[in-house]
Design a protein around this motif. Structure first.
Motif, short mmCIF file in Angstrom:
data_model
loop_
_atom_site.label_atom_id
_atom_site.label_comp_id
_atom_site.label_asym_id
_atom_site.label_seq_id
_atom_site.Cartn_x
_atom_site.Cartn_y
_atom_site.Cartn_z
N LYS A 1 -56.86 -0.57 -57.79
CA LYS A 1 -56.15 -0.09 -56.59
C LYS A 1 -57.73 1.01 -55.83
CE LYS A 1 -51.54 0.17 -57.05
NZ LYS A 1 -50.14 0.35 -56.79
N VAL A 2 -57.88 1.47 -56.62
CA VAL A 2 -59.03 2.16 -55.85
C VAL A 2 -60.71 1.91 -55.13
CG1 VAL A 2 -61.32 3.26 -56.98
CG2 VAL A 2 -59.38 4.17 -57.91
N ASN A 3 -60.54 0.17 -55.77
CA ASN A 3 -61.62 -0.15 -54.98
C ASN A 3 -60.32 -1.81 -54.75
OD1 ASN A 3 -63.92 -0.43 -56.90
ND2 ASN A 3 -62.51 -0.21 -58.43
N GLY A 4 -59.75 -1.38 -54.05
CA GLY A 4 -59.05 -2.15 -53.17
C GLY A 4 -58.29 -3.10 -52.90
N TYR A 5 -57.86 -3.61 -54.21
CA TYR A 5 -56.80 -4.48 -54.68
C TYR A 5 -55.76 -3.38 -54.81
CZ TYR A 5 -61.81 -7.10 -55.07
OH TYR A 5 -62.79 -7.47 -55.53
N ASP A 6 -55.08 -4.69 -54.78
CA ASP A 6 -53.11 -4.39 -54.78
C ASP A 6 -52.19 -5.17 -55.31
OD1 ASP A 6 -51.19 -2.34 -54.11
OD2 ASP A 6 -51.01 -2.63 -53.16
N PRO A 7 -52.71 -5.89 -56.63
CA PRO A 7 -51.63 -6.94 -57.27
C PRO A 7 -50.67 -6.14 -57.90
CG PRO A 7 -53.34 -5.85 -58.58
CD PRO A 7 -53.93 -5.49 -57.91
N ALA A 8 -49.60 -6.80 -58.37
CA ALA A 8 -48.20 -6.47 -58.17
C ALA A 8 -48.10 -6.16 -59.90
CB ALA A 8 -47.18 -7.49 -58.03
N PRO A 9 -48.24 -5.14 -60.50
CA PRO A 9 -47.75 -4.46 -61.57
C PRO A 9 -47.34 -5.08 -62.41
CG PRO A 9 -47.73 -2.44 -60.08
CD PRO A 9 -47.59 -3.47 -59.54
N LEU B 1 -66.60 -2.41 -63.58
CA LEU B 1 -68.16 -3.56 -63.37
C LEU B 1 -67.78 -4.12 -62.32
CD1 LEU B 1 -69.66 -2.25 -66.87
CD2 LEU B 1 -70.14 -1.81 -65.06
N CYS B 2 -66.65 -4.74 -62.37
CA CYS B 2 -65.99 -6.40 -62.15
C CYS B 2 -65.78 -6.18 -60.81
CB CYS B 2 -65.30 -6.81 -62.90
SG CYS B 2 -65.90 -7.52 -64.86
N ALA B 3 -65.04 -4.89 -60.35
CA ALA B 3 -64.59 -4.41 -59.06
C ALA B 3 -64.89 -4.08 -58.37
CB ALA B 3 -63.09 -4.46 -59.25
N GLY B 4 -66.16 -3.75 -58.61
CA GLY B 4 -67.21 -2.76 -57.61
C GLY B 4 -67.95 -3.81 -57.12
N MET C 1 -49.80 0.92 -72.99
CA MET C 1 -49.53 1.25 -71.26
C MET C 1 -49.55 2.83 -71.31
SD MET C 1 -47.42 -1.32 -70.79
CE MET C 1 -46.77 -0.73 -69.17
N ALA C 2 -49.66 3.73 -71.08
CA ALA C 2 -50.39 5.13 -70.72
C ALA C 2 -51.77 5.12 -70.83
CB ALA C 2 -49.97 6.45 -71.55
N SER C 3 -52.28 4.41 -71.70
CA SER C 3 -53.80 4.47 -71.86
C SER C 3 -55.15 3.61 -70.77
CB SER C 3 -54.63 5.16 -73.20
OG SER C 3 -53.78 6.27 -73.25
N GLN C 4 -54.69 2.06 -70.60
CA GLN C 4 -54.86 1.28 -70.57
C GLN C 4 -54.80 0.84 -68.85
OE1 GLN C 4 -57.84 0.82 -73.46
NE2 GLN C 4 -57.57 -0.44 -71.65
N ASN C 5 -53.01 0.07 -69.79
CA ASN C 5 -52.80 -0.64 -68.75
C ASN C 5 -52.43 0.11 -67.27
OD1 ASN C 5 -52.78 -3.48 -69.47
ND2 ASN C 5 -50.39 -2.76 -70.64
N ILE C 6 -51.76 1.00 -67.10
CA ILE C 6 -51.47 2.15 -65.66
C ILE C 6 -53.06 2.40 -65.29
CG2 ILE C 6 -50.56 4.31 -64.95
CD1 ILE C 6 -48.65 3.80 -66.91
N PRO C 7 -53.55 2.30 -65.92
CA PRO C 7 -55.11 2.89 -65.33
C PRO C 7 -56.41 2.34 -65.02
CG PRO C 7 -54.65 4.52 -67.98
CD PRO C 7 -54.29 3.90 -67.57
#
Length: 383
Positions: free
Chosen positions: A231-239, A270-273, A219-225
């Motif tokens: 979000k940095v790339n402009g997407y805002d899905p519900a976590p 790579l996929c979101a950029g 959770m802390a090292s994969q899902n949250i990052p």
């Protein structure tokens, strides 16, 4: 679909698989999996994360990249054999998957994970990764010529493009192993490895020593990052739904030896950029392509695991260590950044890295307990 999305997706899948599949196999073997069980686990993880990425990306029309938990695999590699063997580890994998599902459905649990002090979570991860990150140095001592060739390749390619450094080191390792190792007696199996169902067992040591730390690092090292990269790339899905879906796919993979799948962080960029496509609405095809490629790589899991099993372990560990250096450095910086929590983070790091095993429970748990106690004591003194 576009050529840029196709290229970005294939690159993300290759980098994701080649950079860390050795870590996954080492982790599964470390907690008692046989070669066949490790191949089954690698296949289950590859298929689960590929299908999960395809499903989420097509459903949300967003580039949702999914990966296996590389920090979790490193945790398994450092834990060593546990009471109950691999069956107990599989029981811990199932509990981890259920916890991820609950974290997505029940917001208080998700908030509780997010409330774990970041320095302690980073310190525990750094302690878990330390032993593997020392492997390149140990490889130079044991097999200097081969190890130096791998390390030099990694360093030179990293100067050109850091993204390609570990895959290049993996390719060189494969060539060197094929050249120096007698593989004539190795059975590489078919392209479709046999899925091996493992009847899970529940033991206290596996629940506390594997399931809890595996849940936290995933959770802390994969899902949250992973959410942060989107979000940095402009997407805002519900976590929440994303966590729940990855937890369901983890639950499907667990009885066949898969430890956990989660949102990707590095390959997600790579996929979101913008390299995936100038139009953000069409970048989800890159994640779909990556998912399809992971499914194909899953079919090669048997051959990959057999090759690793026939290879000098120290070389595989060296490549895994090179792959984890970036994660180790980031975790160490995150652990030591806040002066107020530095002492607690150091304690957590040292206890975790020591590999201490009390009552059959691995050092990752005790590191979190020790660091948490010092952290709480420090906050109590401040008040």
């Amino acid at each position: 679909m576009s050529l840029s999305a196709l290229a970005a997706g294939l690159l993300a899948a290759f980098v994701g698989f080649a950079s860390s599949f050795a870590v996954v196999v080492a982790g599964l073997r470390g907690v008692g999996a046989t070669q066949a069980e490790a191949a089954s686990g690698l296949m289950a993880l590859s298929l689960s994360m590929g299908l999960c990425a395809i499903y989420l990306s097509l459903r949300l029309k967003q580039p949702i990249s999914v990966a296996w938990s590389t920090p979790g695999a490193a945790l398994l590699a450092s834990s060593g054999a546990i009471e109950g063997g691999f069956a107990a580890a599989v029981g811990a994998f199932i509990l981890t998957a259920l916890a991820i599902i609950v974290a997505g459905l029940w917001k208080p649990l998700g908030r509780a994970v997010a409330a774990i002090p970041a320095p302690l979570a980073n310190a525990m991860l750094a302690g878990v990764l330390l032993s593997l990150c020392l492997a390149p140095v140990q490889a130079v001592r044991q097999l200097p010529a081969l190890a130096l060739a791998i390390i030099v390749t990694w360093a030179v390619v990293a100067k050109v493009n850091r993204l390609y450094a570990v895959p290049a080191a993996v390719l060189v390792t494969i060539v060197l192993i094929a050249w120096t190792t007698d593989l004539s007696t190795t059975t590489f199996g078919s392209l479709w490895p046999e899925p091996v169902f493992v009847m899970p067992q529940l033991t206290l040591s596996a629940v506390v020593g594997i399931a809890l730390p595996l849940f936290i690092v995933t959770m802390a090292s994969q899902n949250i990052p992973g959410i942060a990269v989107l979000k940095v790339n402009g997407y805002d899905p519900a976590p929440g739904p994303l966590f729940t879906t990855t937890g369901i796919f983890s639950l499907i993979a667990a009885p066949f030896g898969g430890h956990a799948v989660n949102l990707a962080a590095i390959t997600a960029a790579l996929c979101a950029g913008s390299d995936a496509h100038p139009d953000p609405r069409r970048r989800y095809w890159a994640a779909v392509v990556a998912g399809l490629a992971y499914v194909v790589f899953g079919l090669l899991a048997g051959a990959a695991t057999a090759f690793i099993s026939a290879s000098p372990p120290i070389l595989i560990e060296a490549v895994a260590g090179l792959a984890l250096l970036g994660a180790f450095g980031s975790a160490l910086m995150g652990a030591m950044q806040d002066m107020r929590d530095r002492e607690a983070a150091v304690i957590c790091f040292l206890v975790t890295a020591s590999g201490v095993n009390l009552f059959g429970i691995s050092g990752a748990f005790w590191g979190l307990v020790a660091g948490g106690a010092i952290h709480a004591l420090g906050r109590w003194r401040v008040r």
